[in-house]
Design a protein around this motif. Sequence first.
Motif, PDB file in Angstrom:
ATOM      1  N   ALA A   1       0.807  -1.008   0.126  1.00  0.00           N
ATOM      2  CA  ALA A   1       0.324   0.064  -0.160  1.00  0.00           C
ATOM      3  C   ALA A   1       1.140   1.133   0.208  1.00  0.00           C
ATOM      4  O   ALA A   1       0.489   1.911  -0.882  1.00  0.00           O
ATOM      5  CB  ALA A   1      -0.586  -0.047   1.216  1.00  0.00           C
ATOM      6  N   VAL A   2       2.142   1.381   0.622  1.00  0.00           N
ATOM      7  CA  VAL A   2       2.759   1.932   0.709  1.00  0.00           C
ATOM      8  C   VAL A   2       3.221   2.715  -0.889  1.00  0.00           C
ATOM      9  O   VAL A   2       3.662   4.041  -1.050  1.00  0.00           O
ATOM     10  CB  VAL A   2       3.793   2.296   2.132  1.00  0.00           C
ATOM     11  CG1 VAL A   2       4.976   3.233   1.471  1.00  0.00           C
ATOM     12  CG2 VAL A   2       3.351   2.444   3.747  1.00  0.00           C
ATOM     13  N   ALA A   3       3.543   1.265  -0.341  1.00  0.00           N
ATOM     14  CA  ALA A   3       5.158   1.150  -2.837  1.00  0.00           C
ATOM     15  C   ALA A   3       3.576   2.095  -3.607  1.00  0.00           C
ATOM     16  O   ALA A   3       4.308   2.990  -4.149  1.00  0.00           O
ATOM     17  CB  ALA A   3       5.245  -0.013  -3.006  1.00  0.00           C
ATOM     18  N   LEU A   4       2.699   1.590  -3.634  1.00  0.00           N
ATOM     19  CA  LEU A   4       1.360   2.035  -4.657  1.00  0.00           C
ATOM     20  C   LEU A   4       1.445   3.813  -4.265  1.00  0.00           C
ATOM     21  O   LEU A   4       1.223   4.276  -5.185  1.00  0.00           O
ATOM     22  CB  LEU A   4       0.253   1.727  -4.385  1.00  0.00           C
ATOM     23  CG  LEU A   4      -0.751   1.771  -5.542  1.00  0.00           C
ATOM     24  CD1 LEU A   4      -1.005   2.106  -7.181  1.00  0.00           C
ATOM     25  CD2 LEU A   4      -1.729   0.726  -5.261  1.00  0.00           C
ATOM     26  N   PHE A   5       1.404   4.220  -3.136  1.00  0.00           N
ATOM     27  CA  PHE A   5       0.356   5.482  -2.808  1.00  0.00           C
ATOM     28  C   PHE A   5       2.173   6.662  -3.377  1.00  0.00           C
ATOM     29  O   PHE A   5       1.659   7.656  -3.967  1.00  0.00           O
ATOM     30  CB  PHE A   5       0.456   6.004  -1.273  1.00  0.00           C
ATOM     31  CG  PHE A   5       0.029   7.366  -0.841  1.00  0.00           C
ATOM     32  CD1 PHE A   5      -1.041   7.152  -1.176  1.00  0.00           C
ATOM     33  CD2 PHE A   5       1.205   7.658  -0.387  1.00  0.00           C
ATOM     34  CE1 PHE A   5      -0.872   8.728  -0.622  1.00  0.00           C
ATOM     35  CE2 PHE A   5       1.089   9.570   0.114  1.00  0.00           C
ATOM     36  CZ  PHE A   5       0.193   9.781   0.134  1.00  0.00           C
TER      37      PHE A   5
END
Length: 326
Positions: A69-73
């Motif tokens: 999720a952090v990577a996508l954001f």
Amino acid sequence: MSRPADPISAGRLITLAALGTLGTILMSILPFSVGFLPGIVADPLNEAFPHLRSTAGRHTMRALGALGAVALFWAWTGLRPSRLGRGRPRMQWLLLTLWGAPTLLAPPLQTADPWAYAAQGWLLNQGRNPYAVPMGVPSPFSSGIFDSWLGTTTVYPPLSLYAQGFLVELTGEHPYWSVVAMRVIPVVALVIIAAVARPLARDVGVCPDTAVWVALLNPLTITQYLGGAHNDALMSALVILALWLARRPGGLWWSAITIGIAAGVKQPAALAGLGVAIHAAWPAVKDSSRRWLALALRVAAAGTLGGGIFLAISYGSGLGLGWAND
């Protein structure tokens, strides 16, 4: 005065595109570890990856899912239009494809709603009224429904139910693929949004690239609308379409009809109808000496038309307003 961001290099673009794709892959693996799976999927998965659904495996996948999720954001913010460069719609569509594709065949992300959708569609296909029969009635999908929902009836309007029933029938009531097929609805929604986001942005003086970045590349759109297969996606898409129609010839009426259809998918669209009607009516009345009365009359007329469409869908389906039952 801040200096505009430097255009992104090709290497940085590829890195961020890959990072976002990795993020959605990690999030899409997570429900294979922690979510409900029917035996037809869980049994071979447990044989091939015996530790995936163990206690340690679940904790590991939760951590990896959070990192995803952090990577996508991070990738999304790094590829905002001021960095990606404006006037590159094909690149934005490519990013949407890369980031959205890993979710398409995975179990529902961060939700159990699609199991309920499939159960409701199955009930309808069996000739039973989903407004009268609880969704927990034994079916190929009832084991995936949250316990607190098992004794409840559906709250969705008829267009959602018939779409769900069609997808369940199309996939032969398969206990896994029927649930995955619920993503057809948000895919249709994203196509609608993609078609109107840019012209709508131009209508209201917003940068089209920014509109697409916010509406389509947004991690919430990818993980919740597409990954979660939520029917809110189609409702939202139809509301956006209504906003675009509002400033076309006959827009007050066409947008009202579209809002009525959107409410037939999910009821909160009716609330958006007020703003859409004002948006449609204002240009014709803003120079009138009795603009507020004229605006109220036009909004009331649009509301009557949209409400009539919604009621026609409800009663024409043979299901009525059963979703309002306690």
